[in-house]
Enzyme design. Structure first.
Site, PDB file in Angstrom:
ATOM      1  N   ILE A 154       0.835  -1.204   0.000  1.00 39.71           N
ATOM      2  CA  ILE A 154       0.000   0.000   0.000  1.00 39.71           C
ATOM      3  C   ILE A 154       0.869   1.252   0.000  1.00 39.71           C
ATOM      4  CG2 ILE A 154      -1.717   1.315   1.306  1.00 39.71           C
ATOM      5  CD1 ILE A 154      -2.802  -1.386   2.324  1.00 39.71           C
ATOM      6  N   ASP A 173      11.603   2.462   5.795  1.00 38.48           N
ATOM      7  CA  ASP A 173      11.172   1.067   5.787  1.00 38.48           C
ATOM      8  C   ASP A 173      12.416   0.199   5.933  1.00 38.48           C
ATOM      9  OD1 ASP A 173      10.398  -1.559   5.108  1.00 38.48           O
ATOM     10  OD2 ASP A 173       8.748  -0.824   3.880  1.00 38.48           O
ATOM     11  N   CYS A 232      -3.988   5.770   7.760  1.00 38.15           N
ATOM     12  CA  CYS A 232      -5.002   4.852   7.224  1.00 38.15           C
ATOM     13  C   CYS A 232      -4.569   3.401   7.432  1.00 38.15           C
ATOM     14  CB  CYS A 232      -5.221   5.104   5.737  1.00 38.15           C
ATOM     15  SG  CYS A 232      -6.045   6.651   5.362  1.00 38.15           S
ATOM     16  N   ALA A 233      -3.611   3.176   8.320  1.00 37.27           N
ATOM     17  CA  ALA A 233      -3.058   1.829   8.497  1.00 37.27           C
ATOM     18  C   ALA A 233      -3.703   1.102   9.668  1.00 37.27           C
ATOM     19  CB  ALA A 233      -1.542   1.916   8.683  1.00 37.27           C
ATOM     20  N   ASP A 258      -8.181   7.583   9.667  1.00 41.12           N
ATOM     21  CA  ASP A 258      -9.212   6.613   9.294  1.00 41.12           C
ATOM     22  C   ASP A 258      -9.272   5.461  10.293  1.00 41.12           C
ATOM     23  OD1 ASP A 258     -11.216   5.614   7.459  1.00 41.12           O
ATOM     24  OD2 ASP A 258      -9.760   4.089   6.857  1.00 41.12           O
ATOM     25  N   GLU A 263     -11.816   0.951  18.328  1.00 43.56           N
ATOM     26  CA  GLU A 263     -12.859   1.032  17.300  1.00 43.56           C
ATOM     27  C   GLU A 263     -14.009   0.104  17.659  1.00 43.56           C
ATOM     28  OE1 GLU A 263     -11.286   0.364  13.395  1.00 43.56           O
ATOM     29  OE2 GLU A 263      -9.890   2.040  13.493  1.00 43.56           O
ATOM     30  N   HIS A 281     -12.907   4.215   9.491  1.00 42.85           N
ATOM     31  CA  HIS A 281     -12.201   3.059   8.923  1.00 42.85           C
ATOM     32  C   HIS A 281     -12.750   2.713   7.531  1.00 42.85           C
ATOM     33  CE1 HIS A 281      -9.575  -0.519  10.303  1.00 42.85           C
ATOM     34  NE2 HIS A 281      -9.460  -0.344   9.011  1.00 42.85           N
ATOM     35  N   LEU A 282     -12.642   3.687   6.637  1.00 39.98           N
ATOM     36  CA  LEU A 282     -13.162   3.544   5.277  1.00 39.98           C
ATOM     37  C   LEU A 282     -12.104   3.140   4.258  1.00 39.98           C
ATOM     38  CD1 LEU A 282     -15.439   6.735   5.067  1.00 39.98           C
ATOM     39  CD2 LEU A 282     -16.113   4.405   5.661  1.00 39.98           C
ATOM     40  N   GLY A 283     -10.891   2.855   4.722  1.00 43.24           N
ATOM     41  CA  GLY A 283      -9.792   2.590   3.796  1.00 43.24           C
ATOM     42  C   GLY A 283     -10.110   1.565   2.729  1.00 43.24           C
ATOM     43  N   ALA A 284     -10.832   0.514   3.105  1.00 43.71           N
ATOM     44  CA  ALA A 284     -11.164  -0.544   2.149  1.00 43.71           C
ATOM     45  C   ALA A 284     -12.588  -0.429   1.633  1.00 43.71           C
ATOM     46  CB  ALA A 284     -10.973  -1.907   2.808  1.00 43.71           C
TER      47      ALA A 284
END
Length: 531
Positions: A154, A173, A232-233, A258, A263, A281-284
């Site tokens: 991602i 990373d 968003c992770a 997100d 949650e 939590h709309l990432g997907a």
């Protein structure tokens, strides 16, 4: 009798039909996942469980699932599945690792735009009949520095899209090689450098012990004044309370979140703050992504239940039924070899070489290599599996090679893993004895014979008298029981290693007492799943 699958979360009717078309008896109860008691009451009647994120496959639920053979998660995250409990019960856990990557990356970019131009607040103001043009002064994205924490699947897509927007992208990373960074067009940096330079920071790492709170109070204090932060992770990567204080002080200019520590997020220190954009939590949550992962999980589960084929499994290799009895113990060996190196290596990996000697050279080395890579990556990426691990290694530009040779020593067959980083080379070898259990037979070129346990301690030191007594006494005084203690050295007075198999995890206080000995160079607590 046809296998039975319970779908306890929302899946599309097309996905449900895939089960039926492939001879699976499917029970579609999309609201059941929220009723833990009812779910536990009936789960014993099913061979498969298809879920999204609402259903929690806890140890208690898995204990009640007396006939369950497979859990399929439509999506990448498996936080809601107790994988060790499932593994102990012989239940395969599958996910769909790449079905929502584009969608999540696009959501991160959308939040970045929203925060940069204060779009939600401006919309609310305008629709309330106000015309506060001067109040909503934004910033351009073009030319700004985007710091990407986690440049995997991602994160890599975010990098590509951000470059297309004219941003300068820097990435942190540990698994990203300099060569791969150059191919991606990003600048590889250390975390502190990223914090100091980035105008926007976006996170794309999984939740592990190493990443939890990666943007805490101290890290946030190192960021550039006016930075905007996107997550968003996973909730918990950022200390929400510390971020709220940084926003109130004016150090952080805004945030787009997100995901949250708890949650569903009915409250958060971030709620109500200026220029903070929050989504549930709309990432997907796009039509395409939801359909893709739903169809994929239905296909995978059906193939396993009807044909015995395994794909995208978190806790089981993709191997045939004929290979399984011989290959299974060597799969476990390959995994622990990778896990050993993954836990003791902190710098970016550039090259991986896996040597298959003797009998192992004629086995399904693709599966064995996948197991090595999954073990190697798992300390950083908890939900990696044997399917996604090779892809992740390739994406990061790591050079991977396999070497096969005829029997060359006393063992019928063994595997040696060698990993090269910017500044060192690590090597470990292991085999499987007649009892089917993995054994370490060589570390850093030093021969030994060590059982593999769930909790171990790896020590490198100068070969001096008294080390055995010092280590044993220190652990004994702390109440740590040693099940096995293996030693080795390259020469008298040279480099020495100790590998201890202990009954339980050793506390940091005890490890620090060991580190106080000037002869000890490195101590690493290790965790393996060998039950």
């Amino acid at each position: 009798m046809a296998p039975r699958v319970l779908v306890s979360d929302e899946l599309s009717e097309t996905a449900v039909q895939i089960f039926r078309d492939r001879g699976v008896d499917v029970d579609f109860q999309p609201k059941l996942g929220k009723d833990k008691e009812k779910l536990a009451e009936i789960i014993g009647n099913y061979d498969g469980l298809a879920i999204r994120s609402a259903t929690k496959a806890t140890e208690k639920l898995i204990a009640a699932a007396t006939n369950l053979k497979v859990i399929g998660r439509a999506g990448i995250g498996v936080d809601n599945v107790d994988i060790p409990a499932a593994s102990r019960r012989g239940i395969i856990v599958m996910n769909t690792p790449f079905g929502n990557s584009i969608t999540t990356a696009e959501h991160a970019i959308a939040l970045m735009f929203a925060v940069a131009r204060q779009l939600p607040a401006a919309d609310t103001s305008t629709q309330a009949g106000k015309w506060e043009k001067s109040k909503f002064m934004g910033v351009e994205i073009t030319g700004k520095v985007l710091g990407v924490i986690g440049a995997g699947n991602i994160g890599g897509i975010v990098c590509k899209k951000a470059i297309g927007l004219g941003m300068h992208v820097i990435a942190y990373d540990p698994f990203l090689s300099a060569e791969r960074a150059q191919e991606m067009g990003v600048e590889k940096v250390e975390l502190d450098d990223l914090l100091a330079r980035a105008d926007f920071i976006t996170l794309h790492v999984p939740m592990t012990d190493k990443t939890r709170g990666i943007l805490g109070k101290e890290a946030l204090a190192k960021t550039k004044k006016g930075v905007r932060i996107i997550n968003c992770a996973r909730g918990g990567l950022v200390d929400e309370a510390a971020l709220a204080e940084a926003i109130k002080s004016g150090h952080v200019a805004g945030a787009g979140f997100d995901v949250f520590e708890v949650e569903p997020a009915t409250e958060s220190p971030l709620f109500g703050l200026p220029n903070v954009v929050c989504t549930p939590h709309l990432g997907a949550s796009t039509t395409e992504a939801q359909e893709n992962v739903a169809l994929q999980v239905a296909e995978q589960m059906s193939d396993y239940l009807v044909k015995g084929a395994v794909s995208n499994a978190i806790n089981m290799p993709s191997i045939t039924a004929e290979e399984a009895p011989i290959l299974k113990p060597f799969i476990r060996l390959a995994d622990v070899l990778g896990a050993f190196v993954g836990q003791v290596t902190e710098s970016a990996i550039k090259e991986i070489e896996i040597l298959y000697d003797g009998a192992t050279a004629s086995m399904n080395t693709k599966a064995l290599t996948s197991a090595v890579l999954a073990g190697l990556i798992r300390p950083q990426v908890a939900d990696v599996n044997m399917v996604s691990a090779p892809v992740m290694i390739k994406e990061k530009g790591v050079i991977l090679s396999e070497v096969k040779r005829d029997k060359s020593g006393v063992f019928d067959g063994y595997i040696r893993l060698t990993v090269k980083t910017e500044n060192q080379t690590r090597s470990i070898a292991g085999t499987v004895f007649s009892d089917g259990k993995p054994r370490f037979i060589q570390i850093k070129g030093i021969n030994l014979d060590a059982d593999v346990g769930n909790h171990m301690v790896y020590i490198t030191n100068t070969d001096v008298p008294g080390m055995i007594g010092f280590i044993g006494t220190t652990l004994g005084e702390a109440g740590v029981n040693i099940a096995n203690f293996q030693l080795g050295r390259d020469k008298q007075g040279g480099d020495a290693i100790a590998l201890l198999y202990v009954d339980a995890a050793v506390s940091e206080d005890v490890l620090n007492k060991l580190r106080a000995n000037p002869a000890i160079r490195q101590i690493k607590p290790l965790v393996f799943n060998v039950d």
